[in-house]
Motif scaffolding. Sequence first.
Motif, PDB file in Angstrom:
ATOM      1  N   VAL A 257      20.990  28.179  53.883  1.00 18.46           N
ATOM      2  CA  VAL A 257      20.269  28.885  54.944  1.00 18.46           C
ATOM      3  C   VAL A 257      21.214  29.513  55.953  1.00 18.46           C
ATOM      4  O   VAL A 257      21.058  30.689  56.327  1.00 18.46           O
ATOM      5  CB  VAL A 257      19.290  27.922  55.649  1.00 18.46           C
ATOM      6  CG1 VAL A 257      18.642  28.608  56.851  1.00 18.46           C
ATOM      7  CG2 VAL A 257      18.220  27.440  54.673  1.00 18.46           C
ATOM      8  N   PHE A 258      22.232  28.769  56.406  1.00 14.75           N
ATOM      9  CA  PHE A 258      23.056  29.231  57.521  1.00 14.75           C
ATOM     10  C   PHE A 258      24.407  29.809  57.110  1.00 14.75           C
ATOM     11  O   PHE A 258      24.988  30.606  57.857  1.00 14.75           O
ATOM     12  CB  PHE A 258      23.293  28.072  58.505  1.00 14.75           C
ATOM     13  CG  PHE A 258      22.047  27.616  59.207  1.00 14.75           C
ATOM     14  CD1 PHE A 258      21.540  28.329  60.282  1.00 14.75           C
ATOM     15  CD2 PHE A 258      21.378  26.485  58.797  1.00 14.75           C
ATOM     16  CE1 PHE A 258      20.399  27.916  60.937  1.00 14.75           C
ATOM     17  CE2 PHE A 258      20.234  26.051  59.436  1.00 14.75           C
ATOM     18  CZ  PHE A 258      19.737  26.775  60.517  1.00 14.75           C
ATOM     19  N   LEU A 259      24.925  29.404  55.958  1.00  9.11           N
ATOM     20  CA  LEU A 259      26.255  29.860  55.550  1.00  9.11           C
ATOM     21  C   LEU A 259      26.207  30.843  54.394  1.00  9.11           C
ATOM     22  O   LEU A 259      27.256  31.260  53.897  1.00  9.11           O
ATOM     23  CB  LEU A 259      27.131  28.660  55.175  1.00  9.11           C
ATOM     24  CG  LEU A 259      27.346  27.615  56.281  1.00  9.11           C
ATOM     25  CD1 LEU A 259      28.228  26.487  55.791  1.00  9.11           C
ATOM     26  CD2 LEU A 259      27.934  28.261  57.529  1.00  9.11           C
ATOM     27  N   GLY A 260      25.029  31.212  53.946  1.00  6.16           N
ATOM     28  CA  GLY A 260      24.906  32.185  52.868  1.00  6.16           C
ATOM     29  C   GLY A 260      25.344  31.693  51.515  1.00  6.16           C
ATOM     30  O   GLY A 260      25.659  32.501  50.630  1.00  6.16           O
ATOM     31  N   GLU A 261      25.397  30.371  51.321  1.00  7.14           N
ATOM     32  CA  GLU A 261      25.787  29.838  50.020  1.00  7.14           C
ATOM     33  C   GLU A 261      24.634  29.994  49.029  1.00  7.14           C
ATOM     34  O   GLU A 261      23.460  29.895  49.393  1.00  7.14           O
ATOM     35  CB  GLU A 261      26.175  28.364  50.154  1.00  7.14           C
ATOM     36  CG  GLU A 261      27.364  28.139  51.081  1.00  7.14           C
ATOM     37  CD  GLU A 261      27.660  26.671  51.267  1.00  7.14           C
ATOM     38  OE1 GLU A 261      26.858  25.847  50.780  1.00  7.14           O
ATOM     39  OE2 GLU A 261      28.678  26.345  51.913  1.00  7.14           O
ATOM     40  N   SER A 262      24.983  30.227  47.761  1.00 10.39           N
ATOM     41  CA  SER A 262      23.960  30.430  46.739  1.00 10.39           C
ATOM     42  C   SER A 262      23.620  29.108  46.062  1.00 10.39           C
ATOM     43  O   SER A 262      24.416  28.163  46.061  1.00 10.39           O
ATOM     44  CB  SER A 262      24.445  31.432  45.693  1.00 10.39           C
ATOM     45  OG  SER A 262      25.641  30.962  45.079  1.00 10.39           O
ATOM     46  N   LEU A 263      22.434  29.058  45.485  1.00 14.01           N
ATOM     47  CA  LEU A 263      21.978  27.882  44.754  1.00 14.01           C
ATOM     48  C   LEU A 263      21.787  28.248  43.288  1.00 14.01           C
ATOM     49  O   LEU A 263      21.049  29.185  42.967  1.00 14.01           O
ATOM     50  CB  LEU A 263      20.656  27.356  45.336  1.00 14.01           C
ATOM     51  CG  LEU A 263      20.718  26.757  46.743  1.00 14.01           C
ATOM     52  CD1 LEU A 263      19.323  26.357  47.209  1.00 14.01           C
ATOM     53  CD2 LEU A 263      21.649  25.552  46.768  1.00 14.01           C
ATOM     54  N   SER A 264      22.454  27.519  42.416  1.00 10.90           N
ATOM     55  CA  SER A 264      22.341  27.777  40.985  1.00 10.90           C
ATOM     56  C   SER A 264      21.157  26.999  40.410  1.00 10.90           C
ATOM     57  O   SER A 264      20.559  26.143  41.070  1.00 10.90           O
ATOM     58  CB  SER A 264      23.634  27.369  40.269  1.00 10.90           C
ATOM     59  OG  SER A 264      23.847  25.976  40.389  1.00 10.90           O
ATOM     60  N   ALA A 265      20.860  27.300  39.155  1.00 12.17           N
ATOM     61  CA  ALA A 265      19.788  26.567  38.476  1.00 12.17           C
ATOM     62  C   ALA A 265      20.128  25.093  38.346  1.00 12.17           C
ATOM     63  O   ALA A 265      19.257  24.219  38.466  1.00 12.17           O
ATOM     64  CB  ALA A 265      19.539  27.182  37.095  1.00 12.17           C
ATOM     65  N   ALA A 266      21.412  24.779  38.117  1.00 14.28           N
ATOM     66  CA  ALA A 266      21.819  23.380  38.017  1.00 14.28           C
ATOM     67  C   ALA A 266      21.619  22.650  39.337  1.00 14.28           C
ATOM     68  O   ALA A 266      21.214  21.476  39.359  1.00 14.28           O
ATOM     69  CB  ALA A 266      23.281  23.291  37.585  1.00 14.28           C
ATOM     70  N   GLN A 267      21.912  23.321  40.449  1.00 15.40           N
ATOM     71  CA  GLN A 267      21.717  22.688  41.751  1.00 15.40           C
ATOM     72  C   GLN A 267      20.243  22.434  42.030  1.00 15.40           C
ATOM     73  O   GLN A 267      19.873  21.396  42.587  1.00 15.40           O
ATOM     74  CB  GLN A 267      22.325  23.550  42.855  1.00 15.40           C
ATOM     75  CG  GLN A 267      23.842  23.530  42.883  1.00 15.40           C
ATOM     76  CD  GLN A 267      24.397  24.425  43.970  1.00 15.40           C
ATOM     77  OE1 GLN A 267      24.064  25.613  44.049  1.00 15.40           O
ATOM     78  NE2 GLN A 267      25.258  23.871  44.814  1.00 15.40           N
ATOM     79  N   LEU A 268      19.393  23.377  41.660  1.00 12.38           N
ATOM     80  CA  LEU A 268      17.956  23.170  41.846  1.00 12.38           C
ATOM     81  C   LEU A 268      17.468  22.002  40.995  1.00 12.38           C
ATOM     82  O   LEU A 268      16.643  21.192  41.445  1.00 12.38           O
ATOM     83  CB  LEU A 268      17.191  24.449  41.494  1.00 12.38           C
ATOM     84  CG  LEU A 268      17.446  25.652  42.413  1.00 12.38           C
ATOM     85  CD1 LEU A 268      16.716  26.875  41.893  1.00 12.38           C
ATOM     86  CD2 LEU A 268      16.998  25.329  43.839  1.00 12.38           C
ATOM     87  N   ALA A 269      17.983  21.902  39.774  1.00 11.00           N
ATOM     88  CA  ALA A 269      17.625  20.764  38.920  1.00 11.00           C
ATOM     89  C   ALA A 269      18.137  19.461  39.525  1.00 11.00           C
ATOM     90  O   ALA A 269      17.451  18.428  39.483  1.00 11.00           O
ATOM     91  CB  ALA A 269      18.186  20.962  37.510  1.00 11.00           C
ATOM     92  N   GLY A 270      19.339  19.493  40.091  1.00 14.36           N
ATOM     93  CA  GLY A 270      19.877  18.309  40.746  1.00 14.36           C
ATOM     94  C   GLY A 270      19.044  17.886  41.937  1.00 14.36           C
ATOM     95  O   GLY A 270      18.800  16.693  42.145  1.00 14.36           O
ATOM     96  N   ALA A 271      18.599  18.859  42.738  1.00 18.40           N
ATOM     97  CA  ALA A 271      17.742  18.538  43.880  1.00 18.40           C
ATOM     98  C   ALA A 271      16.442  17.881  43.421  1.00 18.40           C
ATOM     99  O   ALA A 271      15.976  16.900  44.015  1.00 18.40           O
ATOM    100  CB  ALA A 271      17.443  19.802  44.685  1.00 18.40           C
ATOM    101  N   ALA A 272      15.853  18.412  42.354  1.00 16.61           N
ATOM    102  CA  ALA A 272      14.629  17.822  41.824  1.00 16.61           C
ATOM    103  C   ALA A 272      14.880  16.396  41.323  1.00 16.61           C
ATOM    104  O   ALA A 272      14.049  15.497  41.524  1.00 16.61           O
ATOM    105  CB  ALA A 272      14.079  18.691  40.694  1.00 16.61           C
ATOM    106  N   ALA A 273      16.033  16.170  40.682  1.00 15.36           N
ATOM    107  CA  ALA A 273      16.356  14.830  40.184  1.00 15.36           C
ATOM    108  C   ALA A 273      16.554  13.848  41.336  1.00 15.36           C
ATOM    109  O   ALA A 273      16.137  12.690  41.258  1.00 15.36           O
ATOM    110  CB  ALA A 273      17.605  14.886  39.312  1.00 15.36           C
ATOM    111  N   VAL A 274      17.202  14.309  42.406  1.00 15.27           N
ATOM    112  CA  VAL A 274      17.396  13.446  43.569  1.00 15.27           C
ATOM    113  C   VAL A 274      16.057  13.041  44.168  1.00 15.27           C
ATOM    114  O   VAL A 274      15.810  11.866  44.476  1.00 15.27           O
ATOM    115  CB  VAL A 274      18.277  14.154  44.620  1.00 15.27           C
ATOM    116  CG1 VAL A 274      18.208  13.422  45.954  1.00 15.27           C
ATOM    117  CG2 VAL A 274      19.718  14.225  44.149  1.00 15.27           C
ATOM    118  N   VAL A 275      15.166  14.009  44.355  1.00 15.16           N
ATOM    119  CA  VAL A 275      13.843  13.709  44.917  1.00 15.16           C
ATOM    120  C   VAL A 275      13.090  12.739  44.015  1.00 15.16           C
ATOM    121  O   VAL A 275      12.450  11.778  44.480  1.00 15.16           O
ATOM    122  CB  VAL A 275      13.043  15.004  45.126  1.00 15.16           C
ATOM    123  CG1 VAL A 275      11.609  14.694  45.541  1.00 15.16           C
ATOM    124  CG2 VAL A 275      13.716  15.885  46.170  1.00 15.16           C
ATOM    125  N   ALA A 276      13.160  12.953  42.703  1.00 13.90           N
ATOM    126  CA  ALA A 276      12.471  12.068  41.764  1.00 13.90           C
ATOM    127  C   ALA A 276      13.030  10.647  41.835  1.00 13.90           C
ATOM    128  O   ALA A 276      12.278   9.665  41.798  1.00 13.90           O
ATOM    129  CB  ALA A 276      12.599  12.613  40.342  1.00 13.90           C
TER     130      ALA A 276
END
Length: 353
Positions: A257-276
Amino acid sequence: MSGHRVIGDSALTALAPAVWGSTYLVTTELLPPDRPLLAAMIRALPAGLVLVAFGRTLPRGAWWWRALVLGVLNIGAFFYLLFVAAYHLPGGVAALVMSVQPMIVLLLGVGLLRQRIRAIQVASCALGALGVALLVLQPQAALDAVGVAAGLGGALCMAAGIVFTKRWGRPEGVGLLTFTGWQLTFGGLVLLPVALLAEGLPSEVTGENVTGFLYLSVIGALIAYAVWFRGIERLPALAVSFLAFASPLAATVLGYVFLGESLSAAQLAGAAAVVAAVVMAQPRPSRRGGPRAGGTPPPAPQDASADAPRDAPAPAPQDASGEAPRPSVTPHHRPSVDQGDLRGDRKLRTHSL
């Protein structure tokens, strides 16, 4: 413990590591460069002294050394080892090494909290570590022996701090803010000589620096740690340790959000795994009043007659309105007691980012 209360306590407790996840952003954007230990000390010590002064209560007896141990584990040693790991390892590798913390809590809980290891807990640990790896690990990551040792030491400190805080609870008559202040003060005092000798004071302090220090001290320490220790009191130790995964998750989101870093598909999958993994590790109240998943069995009802005078007649049972119920017409009939209601009405009190 009702389902709504579990969800509420878990969500509130997760705010603490989410706030800690903003530390990287605040440090890089607002604080003086190359002063991580000084930042950690200022984050802990002033807030701790304010809380101790506000509470006007000092530790007594065994709580002097207990508060020192908890302050070192939860604050002082943990911060120091965390920054050592950050200096020797890429951020993703450091976060991955620290993700072994729930497994350490699981093992310590067997001996110190008399908990049993369940298959779902092991699966949650593995899924959480995988999620953190996908979320923060970069292809160019490299290992360093000193950094890995410091990361494992930091994970051990935080895990032990959670378990001992859970085991010891807090002393009778001492408020949560005062208890938090003890630990922040001891942790800050441990960091003070290390920070001054290793880094020293900055030559110039700007308005942005002051803003960053205030944020870390008030929001990142005073409020966040009070919420964190409240969660340790109300939730199983393993469930709390999994909520710490909110820290790398929040750091990733804030960087996007603040530093303009991009999110890859692997990172989105990792976020979902962490929440799960976090959801899997949270306690779930049993419909039949049995032990809650992921936690310890609820305390057995105490026999009230044990503390009553021997010659005194047993008090008549009362209903919800406070009036004694009418006697049953059936001989030798004893009114039953719903054990689930007993547990729901009794406030859970325990007995150690």
